[in-house]
Design an enzyme around this catalytic site. Sequence first.
Site, mmCIF file in Angstrom:
data_model
loop_
_atom_site.group_PDB
_atom_site.id
_atom_site.type_symbol
_atom_site.label_atom_id
_atom_site.label_comp_id
_atom_site.label_asym_id
_atom_site.label_seq_id
_atom_site.Cartn_x
_atom_site.Cartn_y
_atom_site.Cartn_z
ATOM 1 N N ASP A 270 52.063 -11.448 -24.924
ATOM 2 C CA ASP A 270 51.217 -12.222 -25.004
ATOM 3 C C ASP A 270 50.502 -12.201 -26.779
ATOM 4 O OD1 ASP A 270 49.008 -14.267 -25.756
ATOM 5 O OD2 ASP A 270 48.934 -14.519 -23.208
ATOM 6 N N PHE B 6 56.560 -19.834 -33.066
ATOM 7 C CA PHE B 6 56.312 -20.911 -32.686
ATOM 8 C C PHE B 6 55.088 -21.182 -31.243
ATOM 9 C CE2 PHE B 6 60.577 -20.624 -33.408
ATOM 10 C CZ PHE B 6 60.984 -21.952 -34.216
ATOM 11 N N SER C 69 53.207 -29.769 -37.310
ATOM 12 C CA SER C 69 52.965 -31.162 -36.060
ATOM 13 C C SER C 69 52.188 -32.023 -37.075
ATOM 14 C CB SER C 69 52.199 -30.599 -34.850
ATOM 15 O OG SER C 69 52.276 -32.574 -34.516
ATOM 16 N N TYR D 214 44.641 -29.754 -29.394
ATOM 17 C CA TYR D 214 45.548 -29.357 -29.051
ATOM 18 C C TYR D 214 46.484 -29.833 -30.970
ATOM 19 C CZ TYR D 214 50.724 -29.504 -30.472
ATOM 20 O OH TYR D 214 51.860 -29.514 -31.072
ATOM 21 N N LYS E 269 46.255 -27.224 -34.861
ATOM 22 C CA LYS E 269 47.225 -27.174 -35.743
ATOM 23 C C LYS E 269 46.650 -27.310 -37.142
ATOM 24 C CE LYS E 269 50.945 -26.575 -33.053
ATOM 25 N NZ LYS E 269 51.271 -25.031 -33.045
ATOM 26 N N TYR F 296 56.813 -30.945 -37.341
ATOM 27 C CA TYR F 296 57.479 -31.280 -36.775
ATOM 28 C C TYR F 296 57.319 -33.019 -36.488
ATOM 29 C CZ TYR F 296 58.097 -26.307 -35.575
ATOM 30 O OH TYR F 296 58.689 -24.760 -35.435
#
Length: 332
Positions: free
Chosen positions: A58, A80, A124, A149, A153, A177
Amino acid sequence: MRILVTGGTGYIGSHTCVQLLERGDEVVILDNLSNSKKEIVDHIETITGIRPVFYEADILDEDALERIFSAHAIDAVIHFAGLKAVGESVHQPLRYYHNNITGTLTLLAVMDRHDCRKIVFSSSATVYGTPASVPINEDFPTGGTTNPYGTTKLYLERILTDLHTADPRWSIVLLRYFNPVGAHDSKLIGDNPNGIPNNLMPYVTRVAKGILPCLSVFGDDYPTHDGTGVRDYIHVLDLAAGHVAVLPCLDQPGVKVYNLGTGIGYSVLDMIHAFEKANGIKLNYKIAPRREGDIAEVWSDPSKAERELGWKATRTLEDMCRSAWEFETNQN
Ligand code: NAD
Ligand code: WQD
């Protein structure tokens, strides 16, 4: 290079590991398997003929990271690892902030101690919030994220930028992305989320296979060409190739930011029709209300990556739809 790939058994990570191994990099994978399976390591070996080193660990576990960095002289990290379910993050914000942010802080501290200051970070398009216009280029303002979420980022981009300001030896690449879809031609690795998928393409393939009864198209009254939401879908193999293309950037300290998308927007109905045509299948779908938090249209201006890295997405929508379906049909 000897590259530590965190989240390397996940969807995008596994495709990237394959391309790194194929070009001769040494790959060390770290993943806690919270959203992937150990068998992916076998599949990577089957595809490439090379078995990557794998640690079930982890990023929050500093001792485990210490052991990994002590055992391998890591040149760079492709990071990632993270939780990525938008809806879940709304209900479990602390879990998302802890895993994604504390996990990354832990990783960065261990990297620093081991004089490894090169990192490629999975960001993202969500960091752009609701853009004022499309296509979105890297100079567009970030912020206005609508879920925890996305905020992880945004904050991590800021933390990494602050880190470089404090210590200019760091080489940092932030990759934003757009919507990755599709799978490897081997049919062995692809997008295989646990439970009911949130994203469009895995939902489509499961409806096509009869695992789920019907696809809900979330809204047909958006101001788009057919009323359904428009996104920039990119083949995961093109996305993986983007990670290989940015590696030379790590030779120079600094913070670089790139959009990884195709620059083309397709609607939900475009996707359904392309999937039906590519695979000769009729999809059961119905129009449903808009999904909370969705925006009408998002697509990238990916020209900076082409100009500076020579990278460009080359695979077609048909390639994306066909490979996604071939992968699904190869699952038990
Ligand atoms: P994924 O869930 O398939 O892969 C992420 C991997 O990280 C999983 O294998 C999971 O087990 C692992 N992981 C999670 N928390 C961890 C932890 N604390 N320690 C170790 N391993 C951990 O997701 P993906 O689609 O491959 O996404 C990869 C990255 O790209 C993520 O950071 C995601 O947020 C980002 N991203 C994904 C998309 C997308 O649509 N798939 C779009 C933009 C950005
Ligand atoms: C695409 C389109 C939906 C499912 C999310 C994250 C984003 C990024 C990529 C990580 C939208 C429609 C979907 C369904 C539908 N991830 N849809 N029926 O929302 O663009 O982006 O994944 O960073 O942060 O927000 O992707 O695949 O969920 O949706 O009609 O069952 O398909 O409304 O227009 P999205 P998606």
